[in-house]
Enzyme design. Structure first.
Site, PDB file in Angstrom:
ATOM      1  N   ASN A  16       0.835  -1.211   0.000  1.00  0.00           N
ATOM      2  CA  ASN A  16       0.000   0.000   0.000  1.00  0.00           C
ATOM      3  C   ASN A  16       0.864   1.253   0.000  1.00  0.00           C
ATOM      4  OD1 ASN A  16      -3.079  -0.344   0.142  1.00  0.00           O
ATOM      5  ND2 ASN A  16      -2.318  -1.983   1.476  1.00  0.00           N
ATOM      6  N   HIS A 112      -8.324  -1.458   5.596  1.00  0.00           N
ATOM      7  CA  HIS A 112      -8.630  -2.799   6.116  1.00  0.00           C
ATOM      8  C   HIS A 112      -9.170  -3.657   4.968  1.00  0.00           C
ATOM      9  CE1 HIS A 112      -9.643  -5.804   9.076  1.00  0.00           C
ATOM     10  NE2 HIS A 112     -10.810  -5.939   8.480  1.00  0.00           N
TER      11      HIS A 112
HETATM   12  C1  GRF Z   1      -3.286  -4.873   3.745  1.00  0.00           C
HETATM   13  O1  GRF Z   1      -4.078  -5.956   3.371  1.00  0.00           O
HETATM   14  C2  GRF Z   1      -4.058  -3.896   4.582  1.00  0.00           C
HETATM   15  O2  GRF Z   1      -5.411  -3.838   4.223  1.00  0.00           O
HETATM   16  C3  GRF Z   1      -3.920  -4.456   5.967  1.00  0.00           C
HETATM   17  O3  GRF Z   1      -2.613  -4.952   6.029  1.00  0.00           O
HETATM   18  C4  GRF Z   1      -2.173  -5.294   4.725  1.00  0.00           C
HETATM   19  C5  GRF Z   1      -0.902  -4.549   4.472  1.00  0.00           C
HETATM   20  O4  GRF Z   1      -0.302  -4.906   3.269  1.00  0.00           O
HETATM   21  N1  GRF Z   1      -4.201  -3.455   6.963  1.00  0.00           N
HETATM   22  P1  GRF Z   1       0.910  -4.083   2.702  1.00  0.00           P
HETATM   23  O5  GRF Z   1       2.007  -4.076   3.784  1.00  0.00           O
HETATM   24  O6  GRF Z   1       0.450  -2.692   2.402  1.00  0.00           O
HETATM   25  O7  GRF Z   1       1.365  -4.803   1.478  1.00  0.00           O
END
Ligand code: GRF
Length: 216
Positions: A16, A112
């Site tokens: 993300n 989330h």
């Molecule tokens: C994502 O699925 C987010 O929704 C959750 O934790 C995960 C993080 O993934 N809160 P990344 O580290 O951004 O790849």
């Protein structure tokens, strides 16, 4: 207009975070990444930040068991030093306390991987598959004291297929996460987001919503 300064809090791989970096670089997100902070010194997300010359700061949570407020005070200090306007939790595996929430009221976001309020917490896709829902998705919300309970800004829905596994469902949802997180940040940067109780209103979308366009 000055760009909104964001601080991203991570614990792991940081996909993300990468989407936010990419969207800033391709011009679709008008923000400045002031700092990336991780509670895990070896988080790959820190590497991603360094590759783009973004300040990457490990703040280890070791020794802070049962002292969540003290740990959060360290976060606040670093975020303030970097003049952060908006804090984005992106796979940050800690529950934050009032110390953070009071320091950044309605200025902390989380993403989330479910359509909240369904399936808060961990092992989200497992819970969705076991429950048998036909749609899942992801949610960007303001952070309050609860776990995944704050007012919802944007959601994206994805279908759950008969042959889905936790991995395949996660992957489909993650693609949407990468879109809606930047979108939510952009709406806040444009000062188009108002919180009234549990509801979040986005100005300029009223007619589109009436036409059935769910995701801004
Ligand atoms: C994502 O699925 C987010 O929704 C959750 O934790 C995960 C993080 O993934 N809160 P990344 O580290 O951004 O790849």
């Amino acid at each position: 207009m000055a760009k909104i300064k964001i601080g991203v809090l991570v614990s792991g791989r940081g996909s993300n975070l990468q989407a936010i970096i990419d969207n800033i670089e391709n011009g679709s997100l008008s923000a400045e990444l002031a700092v990336v902070i991780s509670d895990q010194a070896n988080a790959y997300a820190l590497e991603r930040a360094r590759k783009h010359n973004i300040p990457a700061v490990p703040i280890s949570s070791k020794g802070y068991k049962g002292k969540r407020e003290e740990y959060d005070a360290l976060l606040v200090k670093e975020l303030r030093t970097r003049n952060v306007d908006l804090v984005c939790l992106a796979g940050f595996m800690r529950i934050i306390t009032l110390v953070m929430i009071k320091a950044f009221p309605n200025r902390i976001l989380n993403i989330h991987p479910a359509l909240l309020p369904a399936f808060p917490g961990l092992h989200v896709q497992k819970k969705a598959l076991e429950h048998g829902v036909k749609f899942s998705g992801c949610t960007v919300h303001f952070v309050d004291e609860g776990m995944d309970t704050g007012p919802i800004i944007i959601q994206a829905a994805v279908p759950v297929l008969d042959n889905d596994t936790e991995d395949s469902l996660s992957e489909r949802i993650l693609k949407q996460e990468h879109k809606i997180y930047s979108r939510a940040i952009q709406l806040i940067a444009e000062e188009r987001v108002a919180v009234k109780g549990r509801r979040v209103f986005v100005s300029g979308l009223e007619n589109k919503k009436a036409e059935g366009m769910i995701n801004p």
